[in-house]
Design an enzyme around this catalytic site. Structure first.
Site, mmCIF file in Angstrom:
data_model
loop_
_atom_site.group_PDB
_atom_site.id
_atom_site.type_symbol
_atom_site.label_atom_id
_atom_site.label_comp_id
_atom_site.label_asym_id
_atom_site.label_seq_id
_atom_site.Cartn_x
_atom_site.Cartn_y
_atom_site.Cartn_z
ATOM 1 N N LYS A 228 0.612 -1.024 -0.114
ATOM 2 C CA LYS A 228 0.146 -0.139 0.001
ATOM 3 C C LYS A 228 0.768 1.424 -0.295
ATOM 4 O O LYS A 228 1.898 1.050 0.466
ATOM 5 C CB LYS A 228 -0.962 -0.058 1.158
ATOM 6 C CG LYS A 228 -2.317 -1.235 0.890
ATOM 7 C CD LYS A 228 -3.084 -0.982 1.544
ATOM 8 C CE LYS A 228 -4.233 -2.053 1.242
ATOM 9 N NZ LYS A 228 -5.272 -2.202 2.115
ATOM 10 N N ARG A 262 -3.625 -10.299 4.602
ATOM 11 C CA ARG A 262 -4.567 -10.513 3.451
ATOM 12 C C ARG A 262 -3.210 -9.548 2.514
ATOM 13 O O ARG A 262 -2.522 -8.500 2.705
ATOM 14 C CB ARG A 262 -5.642 -9.346 3.501
ATOM 15 C CG ARG A 262 -5.735 -9.394 1.992
ATOM 16 C CD ARG A 262 -7.237 -8.038 1.486
ATOM 17 N NE ARG A 262 -7.384 -8.358 0.150
ATOM 18 C CZ ARG A 262 -7.020 -7.301 -0.852
ATOM 19 N NH1 ARG A 262 -6.263 -6.905 -0.523
ATOM 20 N NH2 ARG A 262 -7.810 -7.383 -1.743
HETATM 21 C C1 YH5 Z 1 -8.464 -4.527 2.955
HETATM 22 O O1 YH5 Z 1 -6.758 -3.896 3.918
HETATM 23 N N1 YH5 Z 1 -7.367 -4.055 0.898
HETATM 24 S S1 YH5 Z 1 -7.823 -3.652 -1.795
HETATM 25 C C2 YH5 Z 1 -3.724 -0.117 -3.408
HETATM 26 C C3 YH5 Z 1 -2.426 -0.694 -3.521
HETATM 27 C C4 YH5 Z 1 -1.890 -2.023 -3.299
HETATM 28 C C5 YH5 Z 1 -2.902 -2.136 -2.271
HETATM 29 C C6 YH5 Z 1 -1.552 1.787 -4.453
HETATM 30 N N2 YH5 Z 1 -9.583 -4.744 -0.265
HETATM 31 C C7 YH5 Z 1 -8.006 -4.674 1.697
HETATM 32 O O2 YH5 Z 1 -5.288 -3.990 -1.263
HETATM 33 N N3 YH5 Z 1 -10.321 -5.746 2.030
HETATM 34 C C8 YH5 Z 1 -8.784 -3.944 -0.635
HETATM 35 O O3 YH5 Z 1 -1.620 0.155 -4.068
HETATM 36 C C9 YH5 Z 1 -9.367 -5.565 1.090
HETATM 37 N N4 YH5 Z 1 -9.273 -5.660 3.340
HETATM 38 C C10 YH5 Z 1 -10.323 -6.120 3.500
HETATM 39 N N5 YH5 Z 1 -10.193 -6.675 3.747
HETATM 40 C C11 YH5 Z 1 -6.442 -2.109 -1.634
HETATM 41 C C12 YH5 Z 1 -5.268 -2.803 -1.828
HETATM 42 C C13 YH5 Z 1 -4.174 -2.223 -2.756
HETATM 43 C C14 YH5 Z 1 -4.792 -0.947 -3.048
#
Ligand code: YH5
Length: 283
Positions: A228, A262
């Site tokens: 993230k 996750r």
């Molecule tokens: C979460 O924390 N996150 S989708 C931006 C990124 C990298 C990754 C800019 N669904 C979660 O993974 N569900 C997502 O780089 C989730 N908890 C739960 N339960 C976002 C994501 C991401 C976004």
């Protein structure tokens, strides 16, 4: 020392996942840009190969998502989301003995996803969309309730809290209440503070530091930090250079009681959790 995680588990029908040691949820994005080469069948093959590898590397849960919730992302239509996720959920359920999570906020996608073989609902909007609470109640699967301030379109514009931990905890209380009133069993609930969802870098790192505060609910906790932007803000790293920082975040949360982590990088996270497990249980 992991506090409060012994005897934690999630259950769906005769499937039980013990969270006494932290388990890995592997991320499977089925948005059109996720598997860019080839046509329909190639895309499914590529997705299944990724699932196979994630299971081999130690994932206990596969999180199937057809809506991008990255900052700025637009919502997709119900039919589009169904078309993306249902075939892949069916294919995973047929071929693998793994927990399947459906990452959605839409009632109909929850219902049809569970009918297709999903064992868990992962909702970044915590069942606040129309019909979602009722759909999740009828589905009778464990549910992850995530905190988000705002919506993906605008959530990173100006995140603001008096006290982020207290406000996330108050949100959990109100969503737990809503679930219990709808007829969902408390034992079906998983809580997630939602790293990166309407939080500044300071909010995110405070939630890592204080993660064990969320244990007061005595419910399983999920932490999603993988790759993230908080790590870019701290270190100036492109998305493919955030592994080490993501692993550090995962370890800090697991050590404070996260039962589910996750991640994109399953193998590396499994190594980190194996070290934690050894220091906790083998002396
Ligand atoms: C979460 O924390 N996150 S989708 C931006 C990124 C990298 C990754 C800019 N669904 C979660 O993974 N569900 C997502 O780089 C989730 N908890 C739960 N339960 C976002 C994501 C991401 C976004």
């Amino acid at each position: 020392m992991i506090l409060g995680m012994s005897h934690m588990k999630i259950q769906h029908k005769n499937k039980i996942l013990s969270l006494d040691t932290p388990k890995i949820m592997g991320i499977l994005n089925v948005t059109p840009d996720s598997f860019s080469d080839g046509g329909h069948f190639n895309q499914q093959d590529a997705a299944l190969a990724q699932v196979d590898a994630m299971i081999a590397n130690g994932a206990a849960i596969i999180d199937v998502g057809g809506e991008s919730t990255r900052p700025g992302a637009a919502m997709v239509s119900e039919q589009e989301e169904l078309d993306r996720v249902l075939p892949i959920i069916e294919a995973i359920a047929t071929r693998f003995d793994v927990w399947i999570s459906i990452d959605t906020s839409k009632a109909r996608v929850m219902t049809e996803g569970v009918n297709a073989g999903a064992n868990l609902i992962n909702d970044v909007r915590a069942l606040q969309m129309p019909g979602a609470l009722r759909a999740a109640t009828l589905a009778q699967v464990p549910i992850c309730l995530m905190h988000m301030q705002g919506q993906p379109k605008n959530m990173q514009h100006a995140p603001s809290y008096h006290h982020v931990i207290d406000e996330v905890m108050a949100f959990f209380e109100s969503r737990i209440d809503a679930c219990l009133n709808a007829g969902i069993k408390r034992s079906a609930l998983i809580l997630d503070p939602g790293f990166g969802f309407g939080k500044t870098m300071a909010h995110n790192f405070l939630m890592i530091e204080q993660f064990n505060q969320f244990s007061t609910f005595s419910l399983p906790l999920l932490a999603g930090l993988s790759r993230k932007s908080m790590f870019d803000q701290l270190l100036t790293r492109k998305v493919d250079q955030r592994l080490a920082s993501s692993l550090a975040g995962a370890l800090l949360c697991a050590q404070q009681g996260a039962g589910i982590i996750r991640v994109h990088d399953v193998k590396e996270t499994a190594d980190v959790l194996a070290v934690l497990k050894m220091t906790n249980f083998c002396q």
